[in-house]
Write a protein that holds these residues in place. Structure first.
Motif, PDB file in Angstrom:
ATOM      1  N   LEU A 142       0.827  -1.202   0.000  1.00 31.12           N
ATOM      2  CA  LEU A 142       0.000   0.000   0.000  1.00 31.12           C
ATOM      3  C   LEU A 142       0.864   1.255   0.000  1.00 31.12           C
ATOM      4  O   LEU A 142       0.616   2.199  -0.756  1.00 31.12           O
ATOM      5  N   GLU A 143       1.883   1.270   0.848  1.00 28.93           N
ATOM      6  CA  GLU A 143       2.760   2.429   0.925  1.00 28.93           C
ATOM      7  C   GLU A 143       3.560   2.609  -0.361  1.00 28.93           C
ATOM      8  O   GLU A 143       3.813   3.739  -0.796  1.00 28.93           O
ATOM      9  N   LYS A 144       3.947   1.484  -0.986  1.00 32.63           N
ATOM     10  CA  LYS A 144       4.689   1.558  -2.245  1.00 32.63           C
ATOM     11  C   LYS A 144       3.827   2.163  -3.343  1.00 32.63           C
ATOM     12  O   LYS A 144       4.257   3.075  -4.064  1.00 32.63           O
ATOM     13  N   VAL A 145       2.599   1.676  -3.475  1.00 34.16           N
ATOM     14  CA  VAL A 145       1.688   2.174  -4.510  1.00 34.16           C
ATOM     15  C   VAL A 145       1.321   3.631  -4.243  1.00 34.16           C
ATOM     16  O   VAL A 145       1.270   4.441  -5.162  1.00 34.16           O
ATOM     17  N   SER A 146       1.075   3.959  -2.967  1.00 37.52           N
ATOM     18  CA  SER A 146       0.730   5.338  -2.620  1.00 37.52           C
ATOM     19  C   SER A 146       1.868   6.287  -2.976  1.00 37.52           C
ATOM     20  O   SER A 146       1.646   7.374  -3.514  1.00 37.52           O
ATOM     21  N   SER A 147       3.099   5.863  -2.678  1.00 29.41           N
ATOM     22  CA  SER A 147       4.264   6.699  -2.995  1.00 29.41           C
ATOM     23  C   SER A 147       4.401   6.896  -4.499  1.00 29.41           C
ATOM     24  O   SER A 147       4.654   8.011  -4.973  1.00 29.41           O
ATOM     25  N   GLN A 148       4.220   5.823  -5.262  1.00 33.44           N
ATOM     26  CA  GLN A 148       4.314   5.924  -6.717  1.00 33.44           C
ATOM     27  C   GLN A 148       3.234   6.845  -7.277  1.00 33.44           C
ATOM     28  O   GLN A 148       3.488   7.643  -8.176  1.00 33.44           O
ATOM     29  N   THR A 149       2.029   6.726  -6.711  1.00 34.56           N
ATOM     30  CA  THR A 149       0.910   7.551  -7.179  1.00 34.56           C
ATOM     31  C   THR A 149       1.167   9.029  -6.907  1.00 34.56           C
ATOM     32  O   THR A 149       0.944   9.888  -7.765  1.00 34.56           O
ATOM     33  N   GLN A 150       1.660   9.322  -5.718  1.00 29.79           N
ATOM     34  CA  GLN A 150       1.923  10.712  -5.364  1.00 29.79           C
ATOM     35  C   GLN A 150       3.037  11.298  -6.212  1.00 29.79           C
ATOM     36  O   GLN A 150       2.957  12.448  -6.654  1.00 29.79           O
ATOM     37  N   ALA A 155       4.373  15.117 -10.472  1.00 34.38           N
ATOM     38  CA  ALA A 155       5.101  15.423 -11.710  1.00 34.38           C
ATOM     39  C   ALA A 155       4.217  16.169 -12.702  1.00 34.38           C
ATOM     40  O   ALA A 155       4.703  16.746 -13.669  1.00 34.38           O
ATOM     41  N   LYS A 156       2.903  16.167 -12.456  1.00 34.57           N
ATOM     42  CA  LYS A 156       1.957  16.882 -13.321  1.00 34.57           C
ATOM     43  C   LYS A 156       1.418  18.088 -12.575  1.00 34.57           C
ATOM     44  O   LYS A 156       0.588  17.946 -11.683  1.00 34.57           O
ATOM     45  N   VAL A 165      -3.563  14.070  -4.484  1.00 38.03           N
ATOM     46  CA  VAL A 165      -2.471  13.595  -3.638  1.00 38.03           C
ATOM     47  C   VAL A 165      -2.893  13.586  -2.179  1.00 38.03           C
ATOM     48  O   VAL A 165      -2.684  12.619  -1.452  1.00 38.03           O
ATOM     49  N   HIS A 166      -3.505  14.668  -1.739  1.00 35.80           N
ATOM     50  CA  HIS A 166      -3.892  14.773  -0.335  1.00 35.80           C
ATOM     51  C   HIS A 166      -5.041  13.825   0.002  1.00 35.80           C
ATOM     52  O   HIS A 166      -5.108  13.309   1.108  1.00 35.80           O
ATOM     53  N   SER A 167      -5.939  13.580  -0.958  1.00 37.26           N
ATOM     54  CA  SER A 167      -7.073  12.720  -0.666  1.00 37.26           C
ATOM     55  C   SER A 167      -6.687  11.250  -0.584  1.00 37.26           C
ATOM     56  O   SER A 167      -7.445  10.433  -0.113  1.00 37.26           O
ATOM     57  N   ALA A 168      -5.480  10.899  -1.064  1.00 39.23           N
ATOM     58  CA  ALA A 168      -5.056   9.504  -1.043  1.00 39.23           C
ATOM     59  C   ALA A 168      -4.689   9.048   0.359  1.00 39.23           C
ATOM     60  O   ALA A 168      -4.719   7.869   0.667  1.00 39.23           O
TER      61      ALA A 168
END
Length: 360
Positions: A142-150, A155-156, A165-168
């Motif tokens: 979960l932390e890995k995917v969350s970090s990648q998503t953020q 980057a955009k 980002v904050h809602s995740a």
């Protein structure tokens, strides 16, 4: 049907459900269809499938879960309204297949994901190891995917991406009990103690240890906790309320029961460390235990009462084909024959290569 970039069976099924839900939403007036994902993990043969079928009101016999299985549930919000969809994943094999947690947890669903951990109350000597291994594996991914998503969103540039980002991240209310002392699980978590009908016949002191320990763990992770049995309509009704809260956003119910002599029903935020009290021990000097933190202290005391079973054999079992619960005599015999033929082929091939080397 939407274009699919992955050819895995589970993602094909999920995409099909998504397309059907979209079509239904458009047909009913274009209202958006709510989609949530619930990931069930827990004890091997702990009753996950049976509980899931009861929560979905499906009258069908449960079968052993083969590795990782997908299904879905639908629920209408009202008359002539689109049906909300719950994508439901179930991990079989206990801790032996914990590597598969990466499949249901993706950047696309992490903001609508919930986890249900089912622990077999009738097997307390395997409970802590199962809980620890599965929660660690799930949280790490979960932390890995969350970090990648953020990182991808940052980057955009743009306000919309930054808001996502904050809602995740999971945010607890400011008045949440012991907010500064707990370590909330990254996504909503429900811990279900299954087979309460067997557990209630246990020694009262041992029941108290299991109950207080799970209360501590649930509160530490800001999770909900319930003891249930598929043989009890009353308990299954309360379990369904908590399940439907995660799967469809319905009211989770107001029942709260913290009495260790009765089935526990403790929605997240309804307990506190002061109510739970200290670890239940009479023959162990707590100061003699070299614990790193409160959670480690509870673990050491729990394992004094319930020495954990050796799970090395379970960890080594990565191939479901070698698991006795999935045995098929005819298929297994044919596979054994093919394995022998393959070994013979390898030996012959090795001899041929050695002969070529000698000639050279």
């Amino acid at each position: 049907m939407p274009k699919i970039s992955s050819d895995t069976l589970w993602e094909l099924a999920a995409a099909e459900v998504h397309s059907r839900g979209t079509e239904a939403g458009e047909a009913d007036g274009g209202e958006p269809v709510s989609e949530r994902t619930v990931f069930l993990i827990g004890s091997k043969a702990g009753g996950k499938t049976s509980i899931l079928l009861r929560c979905l009101d499906r009258d069908e016999p449960s079968k052993p879960t083969l590795a990782l299985e997908y299904t879905f549930g639908r629920r209408a919000r009202g008359h002539n309204t689109p049906k909300d969809i719950a994508h439901l994943w179930e991990l079989g094999g206990g801790i032996s297949l914990s590597d598969l947690v990466q499949i249901p947890i993706t950047p696309a669903n992490i903001r609508s994901l919930s986890v249900i951990l089912v622990l077999d109350l009738s097997k307390p000597n395997a409970m802590w190891a199962t809980m620890e291994k599965l929660l660690q594996a799930t949280q790490a991914h979960l932390e890995k995917v969350s970090s990648q998503t953020q990182q991808a969103q940052k980057a955009k540039p743009g306000a919309k991406q930054q808001a996502l980002v904050h809602s995740a991240a999971r945010v607890l209310p400011k008045d949440y009990p012991d907010r500064e002392l707990i370590s909330p699980f990254p996504v909503p978590l429900l811990i279900i103690g299954s087979k309460y009908d067997i557990f209630q016949e246990s020694d009262s002191d041992k029941k108290k240890v299991v109950s207080k320990t799970l209360r501590f763990i649930a509160h530490y992770y800001a999770a909900s906790l319930i003891f249930t049995s598929i043989k009890s309509e009353n308990l299954m009704s309360k379990t369904k309320n908590l399940f439907s809260h995660l799967a469809f956003g319905l009211d989770r119910g107001k029942t709260v029961s913290c009495d260790s002599t009765k089935p526990l029903v403790i929605p997240a935020g309804s307990d506190s460390f002061s109510q739970i009290g200290s670890p239940p021990t009479t023959d162990v000097d707590i100061t003699s235990l070299h614990a790193k933190n409160p959670k480690d202290l509870w673990k050491k005391i729990y394992e004094r009462v319930f020495p954990q079973e050796n799970t090395s054999e379970q960890r080594e079992l990565k191939d479901p084909a070698k698991d006795p619960q999935y045995s098929e005599p005819q298929i297994d015999a044919m596979r054994a024959q093919k394995d022998q033929e393959l070994d013979q082929y390898k030996r012959n091939a090795a001899k041929s290569w050695r002969g070529l080397e000698l000639e050279t």
